[in-house]
Design a protein around this motif. Structure first.
Motif, PDB file in Angstrom:
ATOM      1  N   GLU A 312       0.778  -1.087   0.072  1.00  0.00           N
ATOM      2  CA  GLU A 312       0.127   0.073   0.101  1.00  0.00           C
ATOM      3  C   GLU A 312       0.747   1.197   0.011  1.00  0.00           C
ATOM      4  OE1 GLU A 312      -4.170   1.202   2.105  1.00  0.00           O
ATOM      5  OE2 GLU A 312      -2.619   0.147   3.371  1.00  0.00           O
ATOM      6  N   THR A 313       1.992   1.165   0.788  1.00  0.00           N
ATOM      7  CA  THR A 313       2.709   2.460   0.748  1.00  0.00           C
ATOM      8  C   THR A 313       3.680   2.477  -0.457  1.00  0.00           C
ATOM      9  OG1 THR A 313       3.138   2.145   3.106  1.00  0.00           O
ATOM     10  CG2 THR A 313       4.930   3.317   1.950  1.00  0.00           C
ATOM     11  N   VAL A 314       3.998   1.448  -0.996  1.00  0.00           N
ATOM     12  CA  VAL A 314       4.642   1.608  -2.422  1.00  0.00           C
ATOM     13  C   VAL A 314       3.812   2.111  -3.431  1.00  0.00           C
ATOM     14  CG1 VAL A 314       5.861   0.239  -4.432  1.00  0.00           C
ATOM     15  CG2 VAL A 314       6.348  -0.208  -1.904  1.00  0.00           C
ATOM     16  N   HIS A 315       2.411   1.619  -3.639  1.00  0.00           N
ATOM     17  CA  HIS A 315       1.593   2.310  -4.371  1.00  0.00           C
ATOM     18  C   HIS A 315       1.424   3.825  -4.238  1.00  0.00           C
ATOM     19  CE1 HIS A 315      -2.544   2.904  -5.807  1.00  0.00           C
ATOM     20  NE2 HIS A 315      -2.306   2.520  -6.761  1.00  0.00           N
ATOM     21  N   ALA A 316       1.351   4.212  -2.884  1.00  0.00           N
ATOM     22  CA  ALA A 316       1.173   5.341  -2.904  1.00  0.00           C
ATOM     23  C   ALA A 316       2.360   6.284  -3.293  1.00  0.00           C
ATOM     24  CB  ALA A 316       1.038   6.029  -1.364  1.00  0.00           C
ATOM     25  N   LEU A 317       3.759   5.823  -2.870  1.00  0.00           N
ATOM     26  CA  LEU A 317       4.944   6.529  -3.343  1.00  0.00           C
ATOM     27  C   LEU A 317       5.049   6.826  -4.993  1.00  0.00           C
ATOM     28  CD1 LEU A 317       7.245   4.836  -0.697  1.00  0.00           C
ATOM     29  CD2 LEU A 317       6.640   7.188  -0.808  1.00  0.00           C
ATOM     30  N   THR A 318       4.466   5.493  -5.719  1.00  0.00           N
ATOM     31  CA  THR A 318       4.738   5.658  -7.149  1.00  0.00           C
ATOM     32  C   THR A 318       3.695   6.527  -7.672  1.00  0.00           C
ATOM     33  OG1 THR A 318       3.292   3.670  -7.260  1.00  0.00           O
ATOM     34  CG2 THR A 318       5.545   3.480  -7.226  1.00  0.00           C
ATOM     35  N   ALA A 319       2.547   6.778  -6.925  1.00  0.00           N
ATOM     36  CA  ALA A 319       1.358   7.694  -7.602  1.00  0.00           C
ATOM     37  C   ALA A 319       1.868   8.920  -7.264  1.00  0.00           C
ATOM     38  CB  ALA A 319       0.203   7.620  -6.928  1.00  0.00           C
ATOM     39  N   ILE A 320       2.761   9.376  -6.091  1.00  0.00           N
ATOM     40  CA  ILE A 320       3.192  10.710  -5.915  1.00  0.00           C
ATOM     41  C   ILE A 320       4.480  11.078  -6.255  1.00  0.00           C
ATOM     42  CG2 ILE A 320       3.869  11.889  -3.634  1.00  0.00           C
ATOM     43  CD1 ILE A 320       1.586  10.502  -1.955  1.00  0.00           C
ATOM     44  N   GLY A 321       5.212  10.316  -6.376  1.00  0.00           N
ATOM     45  CA  GLY A 321       6.672  10.641  -6.934  1.00  0.00           C
ATOM     46  C   GLY A 321       6.542  11.240  -8.109  1.00  0.00           C
ATOM     47  N   GLY A 322       7.298  12.442  -8.310  1.00  0.00           N
ATOM     48  CA  GLY A 322       7.308  13.343  -9.592  1.00  0.00           C
ATOM     49  C   GLY A 322       6.113  14.091 -10.009  1.00  0.00           C
ATOM     50  N   HIS A 323       5.043  14.000  -9.181  1.00  0.00           N
ATOM     51  CA  HIS A 323       3.746  14.548  -9.534  1.00  0.00           C
ATOM     52  C   HIS A 323       3.925  16.097  -9.879  1.00  0.00           C
ATOM     53  CE1 HIS A 323      -0.542  15.450  -9.667  1.00  0.00           C
ATOM     54  NE2 HIS A 323      -0.785  14.048  -9.613  1.00  0.00           N
ATOM     55  N   GLU A 324       2.966  16.609 -10.644  1.00  0.00           N
ATOM     56  CA  GLU A 324       3.126  18.084 -11.000  1.00  0.00           C
ATOM     57  C   GLU A 324       2.664  18.737  -9.708  1.00  0.00           C
ATOM     58  OE1 GLU A 324       4.589  21.340 -13.097  1.00  0.00           O
ATOM     59  OE2 GLU A 324       4.588  19.267 -13.580  1.00  0.00           O
ATOM     60  N   ASN A 325       1.855  18.099  -8.850  1.00  0.00           N
ATOM     61  CA  ASN A 325       1.093  18.975  -8.013  1.00  0.00           C
ATOM     62  C   ASN A 325       0.915  18.023  -6.806  1.00  0.00           C
ATOM     63  OD1 ASN A 325       0.067  21.020  -6.370  1.00  0.00           O
ATOM     64  ND2 ASN A 325      -2.060  20.834  -7.092  1.00  0.00           N
ATOM     65  N   PRO A 326       2.103  17.386  -6.342  1.00  0.00           N
ATOM     66  CA  PRO A 326       1.858  16.517  -5.043  1.00  0.00           C
ATOM     67  C   PRO A 326       1.293  17.155  -3.622  1.00  0.00           C
ATOM     68  CG  PRO A 326       4.236  17.064  -5.339  1.00  0.00           C
ATOM     69  CD  PRO A 326       3.551  18.032  -6.296  1.00  0.00           C
ATOM     70  N   PRO A 327       0.940  16.150  -3.027  1.00  0.00           N
ATOM     71  CA  PRO A 327       0.320  16.617  -1.606  1.00  0.00           C
ATOM     72  C   PRO A 327       1.576  17.072  -0.797  1.00  0.00           C
ATOM     73  CG  PRO A 327       0.267  14.424  -1.848  1.00  0.00           C
ATOM     74  CD  PRO A 327       0.699  14.769  -3.058  1.00  0.00           C
ATOM     75  N   ALA A 328       1.551  17.869   0.179  1.00  0.00           N
ATOM     76  CA  ALA A 328       2.540  18.400   1.321  1.00  0.00           C
ATOM     77  C   ALA A 328       2.711  17.258   2.315  1.00  0.00           C
ATOM     78  CB  ALA A 328       2.303  19.849   1.826  1.00  0.00           C
ATOM     79  N   ARG A 329       1.649  16.322   2.403  1.00  0.00           N
ATOM     80  CA  ARG A 329       1.576  15.447   3.516  1.00  0.00           C
ATOM     81  C   ARG A 329       0.592  14.466   3.141  1.00  0.00           C
ATOM     82  NH1 ARG A 329       2.075  17.957   7.421  1.00  0.00           N
ATOM     83  NH2 ARG A 329       4.066  17.110   8.706  1.00  0.00           N
ATOM     84  N   HIS A 330       0.801  13.180   3.080  1.00  0.00           N
ATOM     85  CA  HIS A 330       0.047  12.072   2.575  1.00  0.00           C
ATOM     86  C   HIS A 330       0.134  10.659   3.602  1.00  0.00           C
ATOM     87  CE1 HIS A 330      -2.353   9.046   0.159  1.00  0.00           C
ATOM     88  NE2 HIS A 330      -1.441   8.256   0.632  1.00  0.00           N
ATOM     89  N   ILE A 331      -1.116  10.609   4.084  1.00  0.00           N
ATOM     90  CA  ILE A 331      -1.048   9.479   5.044  1.00  0.00           C
ATOM     91  C   ILE A 331      -1.643   8.252   4.453  1.00  0.00           C
ATOM     92  CG2 ILE A 331      -2.178   8.682   7.368  1.00  0.00           C
ATOM     93  CD1 ILE A 331      -2.634  11.946   8.134  1.00  0.00           C
ATOM     94  N   VAL A 332      -0.730   7.334   4.507  1.00  0.00           N
ATOM     95  CA  VAL A 332      -1.071   5.833   3.997  1.00  0.00           C
ATOM     96  C   VAL A 332      -2.016   4.939   4.800  1.00  0.00           C
ATOM     97  CG1 VAL A 332       0.010   3.678   2.968  1.00  0.00           C
ATOM     98  CG2 VAL A 332       1.202   5.854   2.809  1.00  0.00           C
ATOM     99  N   GLY A 333      -3.088   4.389   4.239  1.00  0.00           N
ATOM    100  CA  GLY A 333      -4.152   3.622   4.995  1.00  0.00           C
ATOM    101  C   GLY A 333      -5.161   4.396   5.505  1.00  0.00           C
ATOM    102  N   VAL A 334      -6.383   3.674   5.626  1.00  0.00           N
ATOM    103  CA  VAL A 334      -7.477   4.287   6.171  1.00  0.00           C
ATOM    104  C   VAL A 334      -7.345   4.141   7.717  1.00  0.00           C
ATOM    105  CG1 VAL A 334      -9.038   3.773   4.502  1.00  0.00           C
ATOM    106  CG2 VAL A 334      -8.672   1.909   6.178  1.00  0.00           C
ATOM    107  N   GLU A 335      -6.558   3.382   8.094  1.00  0.00           N
ATOM    108  CA  GLU A 335      -6.491   3.005   9.733  1.00  0.00           C
ATOM    109  C   GLU A 335      -5.828   4.497  10.172  1.00  0.00           C
ATOM    110  OE1 GLU A 335      -4.773  -0.419  11.017  1.00  0.00           O
ATOM    111  OE2 GLU A 335      -6.608  -1.643  10.119  1.00  0.00           O
ATOM    112  N   GLY A 336      -4.473   4.702   9.261  1.00  0.00           N
ATOM    113  CA  GLY A 336      -3.743   5.887   9.753  1.00  0.00           C
ATOM    114  C   GLY A 336      -4.608   7.023   9.561  1.00  0.00           C
ATOM    115  N   VAL A 337      -5.270   7.458   8.512  1.00  0.00           N
ATOM    116  CA  VAL A 337      -6.128   8.491   8.585  1.00  0.00           C
ATOM    117  C   VAL A 337      -7.062   8.654   9.488  1.00  0.00           C
ATOM    118  CG1 VAL A 337      -7.798   9.878   7.044  1.00  0.00           C
ATOM    119  CG2 VAL A 337      -5.866   8.497   6.047  1.00  0.00           C
ATOM    120  N   ALA A 338      -7.815   7.416   9.978  1.00  0.00           N
ATOM    121  CA  ALA A 338      -8.823   7.638  11.114  1.00  0.00           C
ATOM    122  C   ALA A 338      -8.002   8.029  12.554  1.00  0.00           C
ATOM    123  CB  ALA A 338      -9.568   6.196  11.249  1.00  0.00           C
ATOM    124  N   SER A 339      -6.781   7.339  12.704  1.00  0.00           N
ATOM    125  CA  SER A 339      -6.250   7.502  13.861  1.00  0.00           C
ATOM    126  C   SER A 339      -5.655   9.129  13.979  1.00  0.00           C
ATOM    127  CB  SER A 339      -4.922   6.956  14.163  1.00  0.00           C
ATOM    128  OG  SER A 339      -5.117   5.488  14.056  1.00  0.00           O
TER     129      SER A 339
END
Length: 397
Positions: A312-339
């Motif tokens: 799940e983390t690798v998937h997020a990294l490949t989607a974000i890396g080099g993006h023209e407008n990447p997020p300043a902070r990204h939390i991986v996984g619904v459990e982390g977001v909920a916490s």
């Protein structure tokens, strides 16, 4: 454990771009580093993998996994020409500068710096202040998790600034939001690097350099990197009435469920364990983190287990890396977001509860000075050269 279900492995997705990108990985032999390198090479990009030479030459499971990856690189068409291995211990400023120079010399540029170097020091504050050895562990924690990433980020900024382009990604964890008993120094180093990154992001933005903090689950940071545990103190064990869920016990229970853990790390004599107290509990696992000595090791996860854990983390990294407008902070996984949302909710509720306390502190309130009403911010002050400085123009709202 995160990603422990039967959900299919997500397919990596990369942002669209006109030319292959060059990635610099600070820990190319880490499970996340190996997986990212594999996906990036398969996508057609270039990779510079930093490794610590001494760890590459030993016969550990981590070293063997990286050597297996190198064998895969040789077999895959075109991969070998797009991979460069460089010695890199990010605690050493000179090696950071040399790795940047080698990457630029080989592939002409660095588009994405991925900081994925980490180590977890486990122990309560009192356990980590017991003697000089444990105090050194605290310094080592910050050298690896804070000063190291700071070194490589400082080293790459001049190059990216010259290109007026670049993306820095720093892999941290939700412990950057949530304090955890028994992980005080690990959390502190995470909060430190995130504060550093938040500030640097503003400084480099005018040069079209982006910075993203990726907060993975706590399992990623702990189970895919080296763990170093301080000797336990009886006061912080369950048998002596300590009720807080100290992370040491949670992680010991998790490690004991790993296949083959007892064969690789046999249980120590009962006298060398502070917790648990019963023989039946002791025989359920080696309890690597509950000994009366410093323990330091990489969790012996199988390749299949590791791949599922980090997918799940690798998937997020490949989607974000080099993006023209990447997020300043990204939390991986619904459990982390909920916490994190729950933590922010508590902070918000406490702010509302004590809002009157903050509102009552008004330094601009009128005071009676020398028999006349005057604001304390309306006082003209002379500096040492005799020039007049009007504080009211600075502080008045």
């Amino acid at each position: 454990m995160a990603n422990g279900g039967a959900a299919p492995t997500p397919t990596p997705q990369f942002p669209t771009h006109n030319a292959p990108r060059v990635w610099l990985l600070t820990s190319g032999d880490s499970p996340v580093g190996v997986s990212i390198a594999r996906q990036v090479l398969d996508h057609g990009d270039y990779v510079v993998s930093g490794i610590i030479q001494a760890e590459f030459e030993n016969e550990s499971l981590r070293s063997q996994e990286f050597k297996n990856f190198l064998s895969e690189v040789v077999r895959m068409e075109g991969w070998k020409d797009r991979l460069k291995i460089v010695p890199l211990d990010i605690r050493l400023v000179g090696q950071c500068q040399a790795a940047i120079a080698e990457a630029v010399h080989t592939f002409k540029k660095i588009d994405i710096l991925f900081c994925c170097t980490s180590e977890a020091v486990i122990g309560t504050v009192e356990e980590l202040s017991a003697n000089q050895r444990t105090l050194t562990m605290v310094r080592d924690q910050f050298e690896k998790n804070f000063f190291g990433p700071m070194n490589i980020i400082r080293a790459v900024i001049p190059h990216m600034r010259s290109l007026m382009n670049g993306h820095i990604i720093v892999l941290t964890g939700i412990s950057g939001h949530l304090g955890t008993p028994g992980l005080s120094m690990y959390c502190a180093s995470g909060w430190a690097i995130e504060g550093f990154c938040d500030s640097v992001a503003y400084e480099i933005a005018p040069f079209n350099i982006k910075l993203t903090i990726v907060q993975a689950s706590v399992e990623i940071g702990i189970l895919t990197n080296k763990i170093t545990s301080a000797p336990t103190m009886k006061a912080y064990t369950r048998e002596y009435g300590h009720t807080a869920p100290v992370f040491r016990g949670i992680l010991d229970g998790l490690l004991n469920r790993l296949p083959g853990i007892r064969a690789e790390y046999p249980p120590p004599p009962e006298k060398d364990i502070q917790s648990p107290s019963s023989e039946s509990e002791r025989q359920s696992g080696p309890y690597l983190l509950s000994r009366n000595d410093i323990a330091s090791f990489y969790p012996p996860l199988s390749h299949a287990h590791t791949e599922k854990l980090i997918a799940e983390t690798v998937h997020a990294l490949t989607a974000i890396g080099g993006h023209e407008n990447p997020p300043a902070r990204h939390i991986v996984g619904v459990e982390g977001v909920a916490s994190v949302k729950e933590k922010l909710k508590i902070v918000s509720e406490e702010l509302e509860e004590f809002v009157d306390t903050s509102a009552s502190a008004d330094i601009l309130k009128q005071h009676v000075i020398a028999g006349r009403a005057s604001s304390i911010m309306d006082v003209d002050t002379k500096d040492f050269d005799g020039d007049v400085f009007d504080m009211s123009t600075t502080f008045r709202r």
